[in-house]
Motif scaffolding. Structure first.
Motif, mmCIF file in Angstrom:
data_model
loop_
_atom_site.group_PDB
_atom_site.id
_atom_site.type_symbol
_atom_site.label_atom_id
_atom_site.label_comp_id
_atom_site.label_asym_id
_atom_site.label_seq_id
_atom_site.Cartn_x
_atom_site.Cartn_y
_atom_site.Cartn_z
ATOM 1 N N THR A 293 0.695 -1.244 0.014
ATOM 2 C CA THR A 293 0.061 -0.075 0.001
ATOM 3 C C THR A 293 0.877 1.254 0.163
ATOM 4 O OG1 THR A 293 -1.899 -1.057 1.230
ATOM 5 C CG2 THR A 293 -1.741 1.218 1.292
ATOM 6 N N ILE A 294 1.882 1.530 0.825
ATOM 7 C CA ILE A 294 2.905 2.502 0.848
ATOM 8 C C ILE A 294 3.640 2.557 -0.469
ATOM 9 C CG2 ILE A 294 4.782 3.267 1.783
ATOM 10 C CD1 ILE A 294 3.855 2.425 4.570
ATOM 11 N N LYS A 295 3.857 1.694 -0.924
ATOM 12 C CA LYS A 295 4.854 1.672 -2.309
ATOM 13 C C LYS A 295 3.747 2.292 -3.470
ATOM 14 C CE LYS A 295 8.053 -2.017 -1.688
ATOM 15 N NZ LYS A 295 8.568 -3.534 -2.224
ATOM 16 N N ALA A 296 2.576 1.647 -3.278
ATOM 17 C CA ALA A 296 1.664 2.069 -4.314
ATOM 18 C C ALA A 296 1.140 3.624 -4.155
ATOM 19 C CB ALA A 296 0.181 1.539 -4.471
ATOM 20 N N MET A 297 1.074 4.162 -2.912
ATOM 21 C CA MET A 297 0.797 5.620 -2.686
ATOM 22 C C MET A 297 1.929 6.504 -2.984
ATOM 23 S SD MET A 297 -0.802 5.333 1.075
ATOM 24 C CE MET A 297 0.703 5.938 1.870
ATOM 25 N N GLU A 298 3.242 5.822 -3.171
ATOM 26 C CA GLU A 298 4.188 6.792 -3.629
ATOM 27 C C GLU A 298 4.744 6.439 -4.772
ATOM 28 O OE1 GLU A 298 7.160 5.062 -0.885
ATOM 29 O OE2 GLU A 298 6.593 6.354 0.809
ATOM 30 N N SER A 299 3.808 6.014 -5.741
ATOM 31 C CA SER A 299 4.131 5.708 -7.397
ATOM 32 C C SER A 299 2.962 5.762 -8.060
ATOM 33 C CB SER A 299 4.724 4.416 -7.443
ATOM 34 O OG SER A 299 3.826 3.255 -7.014
ATOM 35 N N SER A 300 1.625 6.130 -7.503
ATOM 36 C CA SER A 300 0.545 6.328 -8.439
ATOM 37 C C SER A 300 -0.426 7.168 -7.466
ATOM 38 C CB SER A 300 -0.052 5.142 -8.812
ATOM 39 O OG SER A 300 -0.833 4.327 -7.768
ATOM 40 N N TYR A 301 -1.596 7.519 -8.464
ATOM 41 C CA TYR A 301 -2.479 8.472 -7.682
ATOM 42 C C TYR A 301 -3.711 7.541 -7.557
ATOM 43 C CZ TYR A 301 0.023 12.550 -8.868
ATOM 44 O OH TYR A 301 1.176 13.566 -8.990
ATOM 45 N N PHE B 163 9.502 0.924 6.043
ATOM 46 C CA PHE B 163 8.588 1.639 4.993
ATOM 47 C C PHE B 163 7.771 2.703 5.872
ATOM 48 C CE2 PHE B 163 9.644 -2.103 2.892
ATOM 49 C CZ PHE B 163 9.905 -1.797 1.774
ATOM 50 N N THR B 164 7.805 4.025 5.340
ATOM 51 C CA THR B 164 7.143 5.012 6.112
ATOM 52 C C THR B 164 6.109 5.707 5.373
ATOM 53 O OG1 THR B 164 8.999 5.442 7.216
ATOM 54 C CG2 THR B 164 7.517 7.194 7.639
ATOM 55 N N THR C 264 -8.230 8.229 4.995
ATOM 56 C CA THR C 264 -8.108 8.648 3.549
ATOM 57 C C THR C 264 -6.807 9.248 3.033
ATOM 58 O OG1 THR C 264 -10.323 8.604 4.113
ATOM 59 C CG2 THR C 264 -9.924 9.693 1.939
ATOM 60 N N VAL C 265 -6.421 8.856 1.959
ATOM 61 C CA VAL C 265 -5.396 9.374 1.232
ATOM 62 C C VAL C 265 -5.876 10.707 0.224
ATOM 63 C CG1 VAL C 265 -3.512 8.977 -0.544
ATOM 64 C CG2 VAL C 265 -4.173 7.296 1.169
ATOM 65 N N THR D 194 4.856 13.579 -11.406
ATOM 66 C CA THR D 194 5.920 12.519 -10.426
ATOM 67 C C THR D 194 5.788 13.057 -9.168
ATOM 68 O OG1 THR D 194 7.636 14.073 -11.104
ATOM 69 C CG2 THR D 194 7.416 12.359 -12.496
ATOM 70 N N ASN D 195 4.961 13.763 -8.772
ATOM 71 C CA ASN D 195 4.910 14.299 -7.318
ATOM 72 C C ASN D 195 3.786 13.431 -6.722
ATOM 73 O OD1 ASN D 195 4.551 15.641 -4.842
ATOM 74 N ND2 ASN D 195 4.015 17.543 -5.819
ATOM 75 N N PHE D 196 4.310 12.405 -5.915
ATOM 76 C CA PHE D 196 2.925 11.884 -5.043
ATOM 77 C C PHE D 196 3.100 12.162 -3.696
ATOM 78 C CE2 PHE D 196 4.419 9.141 -8.796
ATOM 79 C CZ PHE D 196 3.397 9.127 -9.476
ATOM 80 N N ASN D 197 3.208 13.364 -3.344
ATOM 81 C CA ASN D 197 3.079 13.680 -1.829
ATOM 82 C C ASN D 197 1.704 13.771 -1.722
ATOM 83 O OD1 ASN D 197 5.852 14.579 -1.630
ATOM 84 N ND2 ASN D 197 5.402 16.695 -2.354
#
Length: 167
Positions: free
Chosen positions: A30-38, A82-83, A137-138, A153-156
């Motif tokens: 989940t964290i990896k997905a949040m940092e690489s896509s919307y 992972f943070t 909620t993200v 490329t900004n997944f903040n």
């Protein structure tokens, strides 16, 4: 007889290692997905891990929220972390809140200065490294901009509407 015990012990150890290695893969994914896509925008996610202090804290006692870090590991004995950054918690003494208590004569803070109050009302000091199940909620800040001004490329992100309980 002795051979059967050795085989049984080896089999039990193998099963234990396999279960440990897959124990928290979903949170890591989940964290990896949040940092690489919307893909998680405006979706509720669930993570299992522990809260960590933010890299800095607010400068006034009037802040109503605090952006905490949430650490997940692939499995219990892993040193890999992972943070999830910007887990927004209300500051206060209600359920699903964080308390930051720093004595006036203390200049630096540690985990001992942070307590969280879970959804059941239990106050837990972060220095105990307690494992929590957290949902929230993200929201991606980049998607709040007009489409032509977005940096793809900004997944903040920030995670809001957070609830958590001790595992």
């Amino acid at each position: 007889m002795k051979t059967q015990r050795i085989i049984a012990a080896t089999l039990a150890a193998s099963v234990s290692l396999i279960s440990l290695s897959s124990c928290n893969g979903t949170s890591v994914d989940t964290i990896k997905a949040m940092e690489s896509s919307y893909d998680n925008h405006n979706k509720t996610i669930e993570l299992i891990g522990e809260f960590d202090a933010p890299s800095f804290t607010f400068s006034s006692g009037k802040s109503k929220t605090m952006a905490m870090n949430f650490i997940v590991k692939p499995h219990a004995i892993s040193s890999e972390k992972f943070t999830a950054f910007s887990v927004i918690l209300p500051v206060g003494t209600e359920n699903n809140n964080v308390l930051f208590e720093l004595p006036a004569d203390q200049k630096n803070y540690t985990l001992k200065n942070f307590n969280v109050i879970d959804k059941n009302g239990e106050k837990i000091n972060l220095d105990t490294h307690t494992t929590f199940k957290m949902t929230g909620t993200v929201h991606y800040s980049e998607l709040e901009k007009p489409e032509g001004e977005r940096d793809k490329t900004n997944f903040n992100y920030r995670i809001t509407d957070v609830t958590f309980e001790k595992e």
